[in-house]
Every structure is written in C-alpha cells, then in structure tokens.
Design a protein around this motif. Structure first.
Motif, PDB file in Angstrom:
ATOM      1  N   GLN A 478      38.070  17.240  15.308  1.00 20.68           N
ATOM      2  CA  GLN A 478      39.444  17.403  15.264  1.00 20.68           C
ATOM      3  C   GLN A 478      39.982  16.591  14.197  1.00 20.68           C
ATOM      4  O   GLN A 478      41.322  16.650  14.082  1.00 20.68           O
ATOM      5  CB  GLN A 478      39.974  16.720  16.615  1.00 20.68           C
ATOM      6  CG  GLN A 478      39.439  17.796  17.857  1.00 20.68           C
ATOM      7  CD  GLN A 478      39.815  17.215  19.174  1.00 20.68           C
ATOM      8  OE1 GLN A 478      40.384  16.031  19.212  1.00 20.68           O
ATOM      9  NE2 GLN A 478      39.277  17.510  20.211  1.00 20.68           N
ATOM     10  N   SER A 479      39.264  15.768  13.290  1.00 20.26           N
ATOM     11  CA  SER A 479      40.034  14.988  12.147  1.00 20.26           C
ATOM     12  C   SER A 479      40.093  15.832  11.095  1.00 20.26           C
ATOM     13  O   SER A 479      39.472  16.821  10.725  1.00 20.26           O
ATOM     14  CB  SER A 479      38.907  13.765  12.065  1.00 20.26           C
ATOM     15  OG  SER A 479      37.744  14.281  11.440  1.00 20.26           O
ATOM     16  N   ARG A 480      41.049  15.291  10.144  1.00 18.66           N
ATOM     17  CA  ARG A 480      41.186  16.045   8.774  1.00 18.66           C
ATOM     18  C   ARG A 480      40.705  15.085   7.907  1.00 18.66           C
ATOM     19  O   ARG A 480      40.669  14.055   7.625  1.00 18.66           O
ATOM     20  CB  ARG A 480      42.673  15.630   8.744  1.00 18.66           C
ATOM     21  CG  ARG A 480      43.057  16.616   7.407  1.00 18.66           C
ATOM     22  CD  ARG A 480      44.461  16.963   7.372  1.00 18.66           C
ATOM     23  NE  ARG A 480      45.081  17.418   5.986  1.00 18.66           N
ATOM     24  CZ  ARG A 480      46.089  17.598   5.708  1.00 18.66           C
ATOM     25  NH1 ARG A 480      47.041  17.460   6.616  1.00 18.66           N
ATOM     26  NH2 ARG A 480      46.440  18.416   4.469  1.00 18.66           N
ATOM     27  N   GLN A 486      35.871  22.179   7.713  1.00 19.09           N
ATOM     28  CA  GLN A 486      35.779  21.083   8.613  1.00 19.09           C
ATOM     29  C   GLN A 486      34.328  20.414   8.601  1.00 19.09           C
ATOM     30  O   GLN A 486      33.336  21.017   8.437  1.00 19.09           O
ATOM     31  CB  GLN A 486      35.756  22.045  10.200  1.00 19.09           C
ATOM     32  CG  GLN A 486      35.881  21.175  11.032  1.00 19.09           C
ATOM     33  CD  GLN A 486      35.768  22.131  12.708  1.00 19.09           C
ATOM     34  OE1 GLN A 486      34.995  22.959  12.572  1.00 19.09           O
ATOM     35  NE2 GLN A 486      36.564  21.497  13.543  1.00 19.09           N
TER      36      GLN A 486
END
Length: 530
Positions: A478-480, A486
């Motif tokens: 879910q992190s950037r 991704q």
C-alpha cells in the motif's frame, strides 16, 4: 574431528609497581640495617675483648699482690720460727711439737710442719700421723733443701708415703754460733683444702665463666678449677712461658685444649709463680648475641612502622599508574565505563591520568563507531549479515525459541535493469523503512544481502510470525515507492526449534518457504513445512 589450536606463549608473571617500590625500599632499609648491625657487632666485639683483657689482667695483678703478701708472710713465719727454734736448745721434743702445732693452727699457712736435722733425720712433725720421728727423709725436695742451706720452695711433687701432691717450703736453722742445724719445713696439699683455696675462694672470678689458675716457676699447675689437672705441666702454653720469664700482661691465647681464651696474667715476685685469669672467647660471642638481640628489639618496632609507611607511600604513588595499567589492559575486551578524572597528588601522575583518560575516551568512541559500522548495513541502516549470524548463534546456544522471516523484493532485477542501480538502491531503502515501521519493537531486521532481508522475532510462534509478515507485506503493497510500479515482497517463515536445530538448516527451511511463495505468484508469505 579434532581441531588443533596453536599454543599461546606462556606469559610470565610481572612484578607490580607497588611491589617493586616496596621491595626496593625494604631492601635499602635491610641493607642499611645490616651494615649498621655488622659495624656495631665488630665495634662491640673489639670493645668487649679489650675490656675483658683489661679486667682479667687487673684481677690477675690484684691476686698476684695478694699472693705475694701471703708468701712473704709465710716466709716470715718460717724465718721467725726457725730463729726461735735455733735459740731454744733446752726444749724437749714434746715442747717443740706443741710449738709446731701452735704455729700450724694459728696461721693455717701449712697443712704440715716438720723439723729435719742437718743429717736428714726427722726430729719433729705435726700432725704426728705423717710418719715416725727418727726416719731419714728421702724426698728430692727435702734433700735439695738440706743441701742448699737457704730458703727453698719446691715444684709440685707426689709424696712417696701419703701420695699427696704437695709444695714444700723450708727455712734453714742455724745455731747462735752459725752452725747449720737443719731445716724447718712447711707443706701445703694442692688437691686438698689449703691456704690458697682459703684465700682465693671457689676459683670463679665472675658469673661469665671466667676463672683463674696458678702455675709455679717451672710451668706446673698449682691451682685449677679442675683438681685433676693440678700438677700437670702446661709450660707449652704461651702465657705460661711468659710467666716463667717473669713477665705480666694480657693477650688472646689458645690453651692446651685448643680453646680460644682471653687471658690476663701476672707473676708473683715472692716465689716466681704466676696467676692467669682467663675468659673463654665464647663468652664474648654470647654477650655479642645479647647485644644484637637488644638492638633488634629496639629497632624492630620502628622498622615495622617505617615499612608500613613505605608501603602506604608506595601504594599511593603507584595507585594512579596501577589504575591506568588495568584500564588499558581491559581495552578491547569489555565495555569500559570511564570515571570522572580526579586530580592526583603527583604532577606527573595527574598529567598522565588526564592524557590516558582522554586517549581512552577517543579510542572507545572510535571503537564503538567501528563496531556499529561493522554490524550495520551501510545502504539501509539495518543490521547486516554478520550481526544476523551472531544473534542467531547466541539465541540457539541459549535454547531461546524464535521465528525468522526471509523477505525478498519481487522482480528486483527488472527494477535495476529498467531504472538503474541507483534507483534500485532507493527501492531497497524504501523497503527497509516500511519493514522497520511495520514490525514489533522487540523484532530485529537485517539486510541479508542484495534484495533479501531477514526479520528475527524472539519467543514468537510461526503463526504469530505469519501475522507480522502479512502486516509488513500489506504495508509495502500500500506504500508509495520511488518508482511508478508497485513494489511487492515474497516471504518465507521458519521457527527454531520446530523446523531446524541449527542456523544453516533454519535458513534453508525459510528459503524453501520463500521459493514456494515465489512459485505461487509472489507477493505472499509462506510457512516452512515441518
């Protein structure tokens, strides 16, 4: 399999600074004391020998004067009695015997007295038990005294009848017209009570073992503590030889039994005899030992106080150096907590202490920094592979159960090929940051190598480790990240001691689970099979 270890060289035991200082000062004090004791011993020995020689000579001279007066009195007694007998022609033999008995008892000079006529016949004798009157004398001394017609004193000799050792004195008897009528003789028994033993007592000069003896003009013993020696010829003695020459003095001499003696000697003018007062040299040695014991007794307490003071000063002087030596010896072996530098009473010790503490502080900082760098991955700031292996070995050795998660960045080679290695490094940093923010406070994350990371979790079951792995995976998903696509990870989980009992086996089980996760589509966590 035996492992040969190279023998380390044996280290000899080193002498401490405190012991060295204490030993040196103690040695100096002991040497100084020894020199003083030896000097005192020699000085005291010389003084005692001179004093003893002078005292013995003084005693011998005093006794000589007494004996000289005694023999003059004995000679006067014989002269007076001889004159009386020469004038008294009307006396009967019984009256002469009474006179001789009175003479013997009143003066105690002689043990026996006799009158011998010019032909050598015994006219009168007291006590009467000595022999019958009318016999002719046969002794060499008696015949010699008759022949010389002068005052006479003999050397000691053994009588043929009584078997006594005697000294014979005589005085010639002349009538009024000068006719030689014989001799008046007196004897004293050397080995029995006589005038000498009455006057000179028990033969002890003092309580130190000193004694005296008397010799005649020919070197024969007339008086000695050991009565068995009376009459013995001791003319070989150097002191006796000097007495036979009429000399007096003092000297150290070896007696006929090879015993060293300190002798004072003096000759008697009245009869040519000599008196020797001697003290054994061993008495001097005994007195010297007493002198040394006294000195040691007085000096022992001050020496102990001095030695204690020296030890205290040595300890105080060596304390900072001992502390610094111990501090330096612990460097590299343990974590050193440096105390606050205190001022020292010695300027040199104070400067050295401050310099060493400053140097140790710098070295410890550099050591801590190097230790930290050696256990840390330079790119991510996580613990490195060396730290991982050390921690796992410690936990396994202590039997502590734990779980580990092996994480691998999915398709990381594609990232490097597409965006370059610098961007790949940024991706690894991003992954490390997400992991650190996602695991529990007691968990430890390590970069194992390349794009692989390992999380160690103490006292954690496989199912609990799976929960943590999923939390990390979702957080990263879910992190950037630093790239448009991704970033995901695959994870393999193993547990000690369920899956393996050694480090290599445990890592292998976790790797197998990791490969299984990748083969099933990546971006997932798998627990190793039991």
């Amino acid at each position: 399999m035996l492992t040969l270890r190279r023998a380390e060289p044996r280290q000899s035991k080193k002498l401490s600074l405190t012991s060295l200082l204490t030993g040196l000062v103690t040695l100096v004090v002991l040497l100084t004391s020894s020199i003083l004791l030896i000097g005192s011993y020699e000085s005291k020995k010389q003084s005692l020998m001179e004093t003893t020689l002078h005292l013995n000579y003084y005693n011998a001279d005093r006794m000589t004067k007494t004996m000289d007066s005694l023999f003059q009195s004995m000679r006067s007694s014989l002269e007076y009695s001889a004159a009386t007998l020469s004038d008294d022609d009307a006396s009967t033999p019984e009256q002469v015997d009474d006179y001789l008995e009175l003479m013997r008892n009143s003066s105690n000079y002689f043990n026996s007295i006799a009158v011998v006529d010019a032909d050598g016949l015994l006219r009168n004798v007291v006590p009467a038990s000595l022999g019958p009157v009318g016999d002719r004398i046969t002794s060499k001394a008696g015949l010699e005294a008759l022949a010389i017609k002068k005052p006479y004193i003999s050397s000691p000799y053994m009588t043929s009848t009584t078997k006594r050792l005697i000294v014979f004195m005589s005085q010639p008897i002349f009538s009024n017209n000068g006719t030689y009528r014989g001799i008046l003789s007196g004897t004293f028994y050397l080995q029995e009570n006589n005038i000498l033993s009455m006057i000179f007592g028990d033969n002890n000069v003092d309580d130190s073992g000193s004694y005296y003896y008397i010799v005649d003009s020919s070197g024969h013993l007339l008086y000695h503590p050991d009565k068995q020696l009376i009459g013995e010829d001791v003319s070989s003695n150097k002191v006796v030889q000097k007495l036979m020459k009429g000399e007096s003095g003092e000297q150290q001499v070896r007696n006929t039994r090879s015993v060293e003696m300190l002798a004072g000697y003096s000759s008697v003018p009245a009869n040519g005899w000599g008196i020797v007062v001697v003290s054994p040299l061993s008495v001097i040695h005994y007195q010297l030992m007493g002198h040394l014991r006294t000195i040691l007794g007085y000096s022992l307490f001050p020496f102990i106080i001095l030695l204690m003071g020296v030890i205290l000063v040595a300890c105080k002087l060596a304390r900072p150096f001992v502390y610094l030596a111990n501090l330096v010896s612990r460097m590299g072996k343990e974590k050193i907590v440096l105390p606050e530098a205190k001022p020292q009473w010695s300027r040199e010790a104070d400067l050295l202490t401050k310099a060493v503490l400053l140097a140790v502080t710098d070295i410890q900082k550099q050591t801590d920094q190097l230790t930290q760098e050696a256990a840390t991955d330079a790119l991510t700031g996580l613990k490195n592979r060396r730290s991982l292996e050390y921690t796992m070995s410690q936990w396994i050795a202590s039997g502590q159960p734990f779980s580990l998660i092996v994480l691998d960045v999915d398709k990381f080679k594609l990232v490097n090929d597409t965006y370059g290695h610098l961007v790949g490094d940024e991706v690894l940093k991003h992954v490390a940051k997400v992991i650190v923010t996602s695991f529990r406070p007691d968990d430890v994350c390590h970069r194992y190598g390349g794009e692989e990371f390992i999380i160690l979790m103490a006292h954690t079951r496989p199912e609990e480790a799976f929960t943590v792995a999923e939390r990390v995976r979702r957080a990263l998903e879910q992190s950037r990240g630093p790239i448009p696509t991704q970033v995901t990870i695959s994870q393999g989980i193993a547990h000690y001691p369920i899956h393996a009992l050694e480090r290599e086996g445990l890592l292998e089980k976790a790797d197998q689970a990791l490969y299984l996760a990748k083969s099933r589509g990546r971006n997932r966590a798998m627990v190793a099979d039991v």
